[in-house]
Design a protein around this motif. Structure first.
Motif, PDB file in Angstrom:
ATOM      1  N   SER A   1       0.829  -1.205   0.000  1.00  0.00           N
ATOM      2  CA  SER A   1       0.000   0.000   0.000  1.00  0.00           C
ATOM      3  C   SER A   1       0.865   1.258   0.000  1.00  0.00           C
ATOM      4  O   SER A   1       0.517   2.250  -0.639  1.00  0.00           O
ATOM      5  CB  SER A   1      -0.953   0.005   1.187  1.00  0.00           C
ATOM      6  N   GLU A   2       2.008   1.226   0.673  1.00  0.00           N
ATOM      7  CA  GLU A   2       2.909   2.382   0.665  1.00  0.00           C
ATOM      8  C   GLU A   2       3.503   2.584  -0.729  1.00  0.00           C
ATOM      9  O   GLU A   2       3.655   3.719  -1.188  1.00  0.00           O
ATOM     10  CB  GLU A   2       4.026   2.193   1.684  1.00  0.00           C
ATOM     11  N   GLY A   3       3.842   1.488  -1.407  1.00  0.00           N
ATOM     12  CA  GLY A   3       4.368   1.601  -2.768  1.00  0.00           C
ATOM     13  C   GLY A   3       3.338   2.159  -3.732  1.00  0.00           C
ATOM     14  O   GLY A   3       3.657   3.000  -4.585  1.00  0.00           O
TER      15      GLY A   3
ATOM     16  N   ASN B   1       0.766   4.053  -2.918  1.00  0.00           N
ATOM     17  CA  ASN B   1       0.572   5.454  -2.551  1.00  0.00           C
ATOM     18  C   ASN B   1       1.701   6.313  -3.113  1.00  0.00           C
ATOM     19  O   ASN B   1       1.468   7.416  -3.601  1.00  0.00           O
ATOM     20  CB  ASN B   1       0.507   5.588  -1.030  1.00  0.00           C
ATOM     21  N   SER B   2       2.916   5.809  -3.070  1.00  0.00           N
ATOM     22  CA  SER B   2       4.057   6.546  -3.605  1.00  0.00           C
ATOM     23  C   SER B   2       3.915   6.780  -5.099  1.00  0.00           C
ATOM     24  O   SER B   2       4.188   7.874  -5.606  1.00  0.00           O
ATOM     25  CB  SER B   2       5.345   5.771  -3.320  1.00  0.00           C
ATOM     26  N   ARG B   3       3.472   5.760  -5.829  1.00  0.00           N
ATOM     27  CA  ARG B   3       3.300   5.906  -7.281  1.00  0.00           C
ATOM     28  C   ARG B   3       2.165   6.866  -7.620  1.00  0.00           C
ATOM     29  O   ARG B   3       2.247   7.623  -8.586  1.00  0.00           O
ATOM     30  CB  ARG B   3       3.052   4.551  -7.923  1.00  0.00           C
TER      31      ARG B   3
ATOM     32  N   LYS C   1       1.220   9.419  -5.747  1.00  0.00           N
ATOM     33  CA  LYS C   1       1.733  10.758  -5.470  1.00  0.00           C
ATOM     34  C   LYS C   1       2.684  11.219  -6.561  1.00  0.00           C
ATOM     35  O   LYS C   1       2.678  12.390  -6.951  1.00  0.00           O
ATOM     36  CB  LYS C   1       2.432  10.782  -4.114  1.00  0.00           C
ATOM     37  N   MET C   2       3.528  10.306  -7.064  1.00  0.00           N
ATOM     38  CA  MET C   2       4.452  10.648  -8.142  1.00  0.00           C
ATOM     39  C   MET C   2       3.679  11.066  -9.390  1.00  0.00           C
ATOM     40  O   MET C   2       4.040  12.025 -10.072  1.00  0.00           O
ATOM     41  CB  MET C   2       5.361   9.463  -8.464  1.00  0.00           C
ATOM     42  N   THR C   3       2.602  10.355  -9.692  1.00  0.00           N
ATOM     43  CA  THR C   3       1.774  10.696 -10.847  1.00  0.00           C
ATOM     44  C   THR C   3       1.164  12.076 -10.678  1.00  0.00           C
ATOM     45  O   THR C   3       1.109  12.857 -11.628  1.00  0.00           O
ATOM     46  CB  THR C   3       0.663   9.642 -11.031  1.00  0.00           C
ATOM     47  N   LYS C   4       0.696  12.377  -9.465  1.00  0.00           N
ATOM     48  CA  LYS C   4       0.122  13.698  -9.214  1.00  0.00           C
ATOM     49  C   LYS C   4       1.160  14.795  -9.398  1.00  0.00           C
ATOM     50  O   LYS C   4       0.871  15.854  -9.943  1.00  0.00           O
ATOM     51  CB  LYS C   4      -0.469  13.742  -7.806  1.00  0.00           C
TER      52      LYS C   4
ATOM     53  N   THR D   1       1.789   4.330 -15.118  1.00  0.00           N
ATOM     54  CA  THR D   1       2.773   4.390 -14.053  1.00  0.00           C
ATOM     55  C   THR D   1       2.833   3.068 -13.312  1.00  0.00           C
ATOM     56  O   THR D   1       3.900   2.605 -12.934  1.00  0.00           O
ATOM     57  CB  THR D   1       2.421   5.525 -13.074  1.00  0.00           C
TER      58      THR D   1
END
Length: 63
Positions: free
Chosen positions: A30-32, A34-36, A38-41, A60
Protein backbone atom coordinates in the motif's frame (compact mmCIF):
# COMPACT_ATOMS: atom_id res chain seq x y z
CA UNK A 1 6.51 14.38 18.34
CA UNK A 2 7.38 15.30 21.90
CA UNK A 3 8.40 12.82 24.55
CA UNK A 4 5.08 13.36 26.34
CA UNK A 5 2.96 12.34 23.32
CA UNK A 6 4.44 8.94 22.42
CA UNK A 7 2.72 6.91 25.18
CA UNK A 8 -0.66 8.18 23.97
CA UNK A 9 0.26 7.39 20.37
CA UNK A 10 1.22 3.82 21.29
CA UNK A 11 -2.00 3.45 23.29
CA UNK A 12 -4.09 4.73 20.36
CA UNK A 13 -2.44 2.35 17.87
CA UNK A 14 -1.81 -0.65 20.15
CA UNK A 15 -4.16 -3.08 18.36
CA UNK A 16 -2.66 -2.23 14.99
CA UNK A 17 0.87 -2.67 16.34
CA UNK A 18 0.00 -6.03 17.92
CA UNK A 19 -1.74 -7.25 14.76
CA UNK A 20 1.26 -6.29 12.63
CA UNK A 21 3.66 -8.14 14.95
CA UNK A 22 1.53 -11.25 15.48
CA UNK A 23 0.31 -11.62 11.89
CA UNK A 24 3.64 -10.47 10.38
CA UNK A 25 1.79 -8.15 8.02
CA UNK A 26 3.55 -5.43 6.08
CA UNK A 27 2.03 -2.33 4.56
CA UNK A 28 4.74 -2.17 1.89
CA UNK A 29 2.38 -2.77 -1.03
CA UNK A 30 0.00 0.00 0.00
CA UNK A 31 2.91 2.38 0.67
CA UNK A 32 4.37 1.60 -2.77
CA UNK A 33 1.02 2.20 -4.46
CA UNK A 34 0.57 5.45 -2.55
CA UNK A 35 4.06 6.55 -3.61
CA UNK A 36 3.30 5.91 -7.28
CA UNK A 37 0.00 7.78 -7.06
CA UNK A 38 1.73 10.76 -5.47
CA UNK A 39 4.45 10.65 -8.14
CA UNK A 40 1.77 10.70 -10.85
CA UNK A 41 0.12 13.70 -9.21
CA UNK A 42 3.46 15.54 -9.13
CA UNK A 43 4.14 14.78 -12.79
CA UNK A 44 0.65 15.85 -13.83
CA UNK A 45 0.89 19.36 -12.41
CA UNK A 46 0.37 22.05 -15.01
CA UNK A 47 -2.55 20.43 -16.84
CA UNK A 48 -5.39 22.86 -17.39
CA UNK A 49 -7.94 20.20 -16.51
CA UNK A 50 -7.98 16.64 -15.23
CA UNK A 51 -8.68 15.01 -18.60
CA UNK A 52 -5.07 13.78 -18.92
CA UNK A 53 -4.80 12.53 -15.36
CA UNK A 54 -6.81 9.26 -15.46
CA UNK A 55 -4.63 7.71 -18.15
CA UNK A 56 -1.37 8.27 -16.28
CA UNK A 57 -1.81 6.06 -13.19
CA UNK A 58 -2.27 2.93 -15.29
CA UNK A 59 0.89 3.57 -17.26
CA UNK A 60 2.77 4.39 -14.05
CA UNK A 61 1.66 1.19 -12.31
CA UNK A 62 2.73 -1.05 -15.19
CA UNK A 63 6.43 -0.32 -14.57
Amino acid sequence: MGSVQWPGTIKDHLWGILNAVVLEVSNGLSEGLNSRIKMTKVHSRGFRNRSGLPMQPTSTLEG
